[in-house]
Design a protein around this motif. Structure first.
Motif, PDB file in Angstrom:
ATOM      1  N   LEU A  22      -1.279   4.234  26.789  1.00 12.81           N
ATOM      2  CA  LEU A  22      -1.190   5.539  27.379  1.00 12.81           C
ATOM      3  C   LEU A  22       0.173   5.539  27.053  1.00 12.81           C
ATOM      4  N   LEU A  23       1.112   6.247  26.950  1.00 10.66           N
ATOM      5  CA  LEU A  23       2.598   6.360  27.050  1.00 10.66           C
ATOM      6  C   LEU A  23       2.692   7.670  27.960  1.00 10.66           C
ATOM      7  N   SER A  24       1.677   9.024  27.609  1.00  9.14           N
ATOM      8  CA  SER A  24       2.435   9.786  28.342  1.00  9.14           C
ATOM      9  C   SER A  24       1.128  11.421  28.486  1.00  9.14           C
ATOM     10  N   VAL A  25       1.342  11.802  29.482  1.00 11.11           N
ATOM     11  CA  VAL A  25      -0.328  13.169  29.266  1.00 11.11           C
ATOM     12  C   VAL A  25       1.484  14.420  29.562  1.00 11.11           C
ATOM     13  N   VAL A  26       1.115  14.563  28.741  1.00 10.04           N
ATOM     14  CA  VAL A  26       2.166  16.181  28.411  1.00 10.04           C
ATOM     15  C   VAL A  26       1.217  17.578  28.393  1.00 10.04           C
ATOM     16  N   VAL A  27       1.539  18.237  28.211  1.00 12.22           N
ATOM     17  CA  VAL A  27       0.739  19.846  28.189  1.00 12.22           C
ATOM     18  C   VAL A  27       2.000  21.167  28.404  1.00 12.22           C
ATOM     19  N   ILE A  28       1.466  21.198  26.204  1.00  9.59           N
ATOM     20  CA  ILE A  28       2.351  22.507  26.028  1.00  9.59           C
ATOM     21  C   ILE A  28       2.142  23.601  25.526  1.00  9.59           C
ATOM     22  N   ASP A  29       2.921  24.458  26.188  1.00 14.22           N
ATOM     23  CA  ASP A  29       1.443  25.842  25.536  1.00 14.22           C
ATOM     24  C   ASP A  29       0.033  25.544  26.450  1.00 14.22           C
ATOM     25  N   VAL A  45       4.476   0.163  15.960  1.00 13.33           N
ATOM     26  CA  VAL A  45       3.774   0.667  16.591  1.00 13.33           C
ATOM     27  C   VAL A  45       3.621   2.123  15.706  1.00 13.33           C
ATOM     28  N   ASP A  46       2.698   2.840  15.708  1.00 14.39           N
ATOM     29  CA  ASP A  46       1.916   3.812  15.794  1.00 14.39           C
ATOM     30  C   ASP A  46       2.100   4.744  17.115  1.00 14.39           C
ATOM     31  N   ILE A  47       2.833   5.554  16.967  1.00 20.23           N
ATOM     32  CA  ILE A  47       3.180   6.563  18.484  1.00 20.23           C
ATOM     33  C   ILE A  47       1.761   8.199  17.551  1.00 20.23           C
ATOM     34  N   LEU A  48       0.863   8.518  18.539  1.00 25.42           N
ATOM     35  CA  LEU A  48       0.344   8.959  17.981  1.00 25.42           C
ATOM     36  C   LEU A  48      -0.321   9.728  19.146  1.00 25.42           C
ATOM     37  N   ALA A  49      -1.495  11.120  18.612  1.00 23.21           N
ATOM     38  CA  ALA A  49      -1.434  12.307  20.501  1.00 23.21           C
ATOM     39  C   ALA A  49      -3.177  12.888  19.781  1.00 23.21           C
ATOM     40  N   SER A  50      -3.668  13.473  20.651  1.00 24.52           N
ATOM     41  CA  SER A  50      -4.594  13.499  20.883  1.00 24.52           C
ATOM     42  C   SER A  50      -4.764  14.748  22.209  1.00 24.52           C
ATOM     43  N   TYR A  51      -5.340  15.576  21.918  1.00 29.30           N
ATOM     44  CA  TYR A  51      -5.524  16.752  22.529  1.00 29.30           C
ATOM     45  C   TYR A  51      -6.483  15.814  24.318  1.00 29.30           C
ATOM     46  N   ILE A  74       3.476  19.051  18.851  1.00 27.83           N
ATOM     47  CA  ILE A  74       3.195  17.809  19.555  1.00 27.83           C
ATOM     48  C   ILE A  74       4.256  17.232  19.111  1.00 27.83           C
ATOM     49  N   SER A  75       4.175  17.159  17.137  1.00 22.60           N
ATOM     50  CA  SER A  75       4.868  15.727  16.771  1.00 22.60           C
ATOM     51  C   SER A  75       6.688  16.483  16.959  1.00 22.60           C
ATOM     52  N   ASN A  76       7.172  17.179  17.330  1.00 25.90           N
ATOM     53  CA  ASN A  76       8.436  17.473  17.346  1.00 25.90           C
ATOM     54  C   ASN A  76       8.246  17.152  19.255  1.00 25.90           C
ATOM     55  N   PHE A  77       7.306  17.199  20.102  1.00 26.87           N
ATOM     56  CA  PHE A  77       7.864  16.831  21.054  1.00 26.87           C
ATOM     57  C   PHE A  77       8.234  15.087  20.762  1.00 26.87           C
ATOM     58  N   ILE A  78       7.823  14.565  20.349  1.00 29.59           N
ATOM     59  CA  ILE A  78       7.188  13.248  19.696  1.00 29.59           C
ATOM     60  C   ILE A  78       8.677  12.974  19.212  1.00 29.59           C
ATOM     61  N   GLN A  79       9.114  13.244  18.056  1.00 34.66           N
ATOM     62  CA  GLN A  79      10.285  13.262  17.715  1.00 34.66           C
ATOM     63  C   GLN A  79      11.720  12.726  18.602  1.00 34.66           C
ATOM     64  N   ASN A  80      11.109  14.373  19.419  1.00 30.74           N
ATOM     65  CA  ASN A  80      12.529  14.238  20.297  1.00 30.74           C
ATOM     66  C   ASN A  80      12.633  13.321  21.083  1.00 30.74           C
ATOM     67  N   LEU A  81      11.207  12.691  21.491  1.00 30.74           N
ATOM     68  CA  LEU A  81      11.006  11.481  22.685  1.00 30.74           C
ATOM     69  C   LEU A  81      11.913  10.374  21.785  1.00 30.74           C
ATOM     70  N   VAL A  82      11.663   9.825  20.503  1.00 34.67           N
ATOM     71  CA  VAL A  82      12.121   8.564  19.869  1.00 34.67           C
ATOM     72  C   VAL A  82      13.319   8.937  19.400  1.00 34.67           C
ATOM     73  N   THR A  83      13.938   9.994  19.131  1.00 36.04           N
ATOM     74  CA  THR A  83      15.340   9.658  19.093  1.00 36.04           C
ATOM     75  C   THR A  83      16.265  10.331  20.056  1.00 36.04           C
ATOM     76  N   GLU A  84      16.440  10.847  21.638  1.00 36.75           N
ATOM     77  CA  GLU A  84      16.947  10.487  22.466  1.00 36.75           C
ATOM     78  C   GLU A  84      17.804   8.799  22.687  1.00 36.75           C
TER      79      GLU A  84
END
Length: 84
Positions: A22-29, A45-51, A74-84
């Motif tokens: 687990l990397l993070s639990v986030v709330v979006i909308d 590694v693969d970065i994935l997300a689930s509800y 959630i894809s946009n959120f992850i993309q922002n994390l890995v490109t920062e």
């Protein structure tokens, strides 16, 4: 142990059970998502997300993200994390 991420098992598309971290639990909308990694045993590694939902017993349960708009968010959120 403090400072270590939680590890748990997930079943991937092939039916194989893998250990996820687990990397993070986030709330979006108003929706909760678990963001986690799967080690591919080849240096990547693969970065994935689930509800994240609650069971009747109060435990967290992961569900596939089936809504295309939620997938995009959630894809946009992850993309922002890995490109920062």
């Amino acid at each position: 142990m403090e400072g270590e991420n939680q590890k748990f098992q997930v079943r991937i598309e092939t039916g194989e059970i893998m250990e996820a971290e687990l990397l993070s639990v986030v709330v979006i909308d108003g929706k909760r998502y678990a963001v986690y990694s799967l080690d591919n045993d080849n240096g990547t590694v693969d970065i994935l997300a689930s509800y994240v939902t609650k069971t009747i017993d109060g435990y967290d349960k992961l569900l596939d993200i089936d809504n295309p708009l939620d997938k995009e968010k959630i894809s946009n959120f992850i993309q922002n994390l890995v490109t920062e």
